[in-house]
Design a protein around this motif. Structure first.
Motif, PDB file in Angstrom:
ATOM      1  N   THR A 152       2.201  47.833  -4.245  1.00 31.57           N
ATOM      2  CA  THR A 152       2.736  47.876  -5.595  1.00 31.57           C
ATOM      3  C   THR A 152       4.236  48.155  -5.565  1.00 31.57           C
ATOM      4  OG1 THR A 152       2.148  50.227  -5.688  1.00 31.57           O
ATOM      5  CG2 THR A 152       0.559  48.664  -6.603  1.00 31.57           C
ATOM      6  N   THR A 153       4.862  48.031  -6.713  1.00 32.04           N
ATOM      7  CA  THR A 153       6.285  48.296  -6.826  1.00 32.04           C
ATOM      8  C   THR A 153       6.530  49.803  -6.881  1.00 32.04           C
ATOM      9  OG1 THR A 153       6.495  46.264  -8.128  1.00 32.04           O
ATOM     10  CG2 THR A 153       8.368  47.801  -8.163  1.00 32.04           C
ATOM     11  N   GLU A 160       1.144  48.786 -12.932  1.00 33.32           N
ATOM     12  CA  GLU A 160       0.508  47.661 -12.251  1.00 33.32           C
ATOM     13  C   GLU A 160      -0.991  47.885 -12.068  1.00 33.32           C
ATOM     14  OE1 GLU A 160       4.384  45.969  -9.830  1.00 33.32           O
ATOM     15  OE2 GLU A 160       3.144  47.487  -8.860  1.00 33.32           O
ATOM     16  N   GLN A 272       2.173  41.530  -6.434  1.00 35.44           N
ATOM     17  CA  GLN A 272       3.370  41.073  -5.721  1.00 35.44           C
ATOM     18  C   GLN A 272       3.660  39.629  -6.128  1.00 35.44           C
ATOM     19  OE1 GLN A 272       2.394  41.706  -1.503  1.00 35.44           O
ATOM     20  NE2 GLN A 272       3.923  43.329  -1.462  1.00 35.44           N
TER      21      GLN A 272
END
Length: 297
Positions: A152-153, A160, A272
């Motif tokens: 994840t970011t 997310e 992503q």
């Protein structure tokens, strides 16, 4: 260690409101940090427009699943604005002119505009991708779980992971503390496999992990046929074993992994490189309501 999946918990609930899974203090902290990042010092634009009360309309300019409402709300709550939603979260939409309205002082609306749009466009993009994949596997008659991954970011994980749930797939483990999972580097360093969930790159690794008491075996980067063959052998030898397929699986190839012996398919693509859903926020001007104007503003 086996637990109910996210979708197990939500099964049987019609159009569930899952915002209650989010901790309100965490959402508030995130909203404050996002706003501070975008305006850490002076808000010169806000000084120019002043504090006149205005209403802005949230417009959807491309199709997708609506997701991210709790975060959108939290941002404007910090700015003393009121958000009124016309459409439930999780709804698949084509371009529409009145998803929600935001009312408050104009400088506050504009202070939150870009931050809120950044969140909802990305959240809706993830939910849309998740919904497409969920529909694909259901159409194939496969009854396992599709899941995201921990790819994840940084700083954006909650949004997310939440968006995956809105789109109808599972989150997998949320973080390193959620479940013991031994990946290739753990195994190579330790020299052997112990238990819980283990990432395996061969049938021999999988058998070793299963015999050691692992609950879940992740077959990583197997070709579709090799995965189907290995899953069949493992299920025959260890009927209660949960088998997960992962590694390089995409929306285009997922159908080849939907085997009766596979319980979970995890994809990093869900968090992503996802496409966003296009929203804009327009303030009513001179008596003209943006809801009555074309969405391609």
């Amino acid at each position: 260690m086996t637990t109910k999946s996210d979708n197990d918990i939500l099964k049987g609930i019609h159009n569930p409101d899952i915002s209650h899974v989010l901790h309100p203090l965490t959402i508030r902290h995130l909203a404050r940090e996002w706003l501070k990042e975008d305006a850490p010092n002076f808000d010169y634009g806000g000084f120019v427009v002043g504090e006149k009360e205005e209403t802005a309309v949230l417009l959807l300019k491309s199709e997708g699943v609506l997701a991210g409402k709790p975060f959108f709300d939290a941002i404007f709550k910090e700015l003393d604005c009121t958000v009124t939603w016309n459409i439930p979260e999780g709804t698949f939409l084509t371009p529409v002119n009145a998803v929600a309205t935001v009312s408050g002082k104009v400088r506050q609306i504009l202070l939150g505009e870009r931050v809120a749009l950044n969140i909802i466009t990305r959240a809706s993009g993830i939910a849309s991708a998740a919904k497409r994949i969920r529909t694909t596997v259901e159409d194939l008659g496969w009854h396992g779980e599709v899941a995201g991954t921990r790819k994840t970011t940084p700083g954006f994980r909650m949004v997310e992971k939440y968006s995956l749930l809105v789109g109808g797939v599972s989150t997998h483990r949320y973080d390193l503390s959620s479940m013991i999972m031994l990946k290739d580097n753990h195994i190579w360093t330790a020299g052997s496999i112990t238990q819980i969930e283990v990432e395996c790159r061969s049938l021999e690794d999988a058998r070793e992990a299963a015999s050691a008491g692992s609950d879940v075996i992740m077959l990583d980067n197997f070709t579709p046929q090799a995965l189907v063959d290995a899953a069949a052998k493992l299920k025959k030898e260890y009927p209660k074993l949960i088998i997960e397929a992962s590694g390089g699986i995409t929306e285009e190839t997922i159908a080849r992994y939907c085997d009766v012996n596979v319980d979970v398919i995890s994809l990093s693509r869900l968090t992503q490189g996802y496409d966003v859903v296009d929203f804009s926020l327009k303030i009513r001007k001179d008596g003209i309501d943006p809801r009555n104007t074309p969405v391609n503003l």
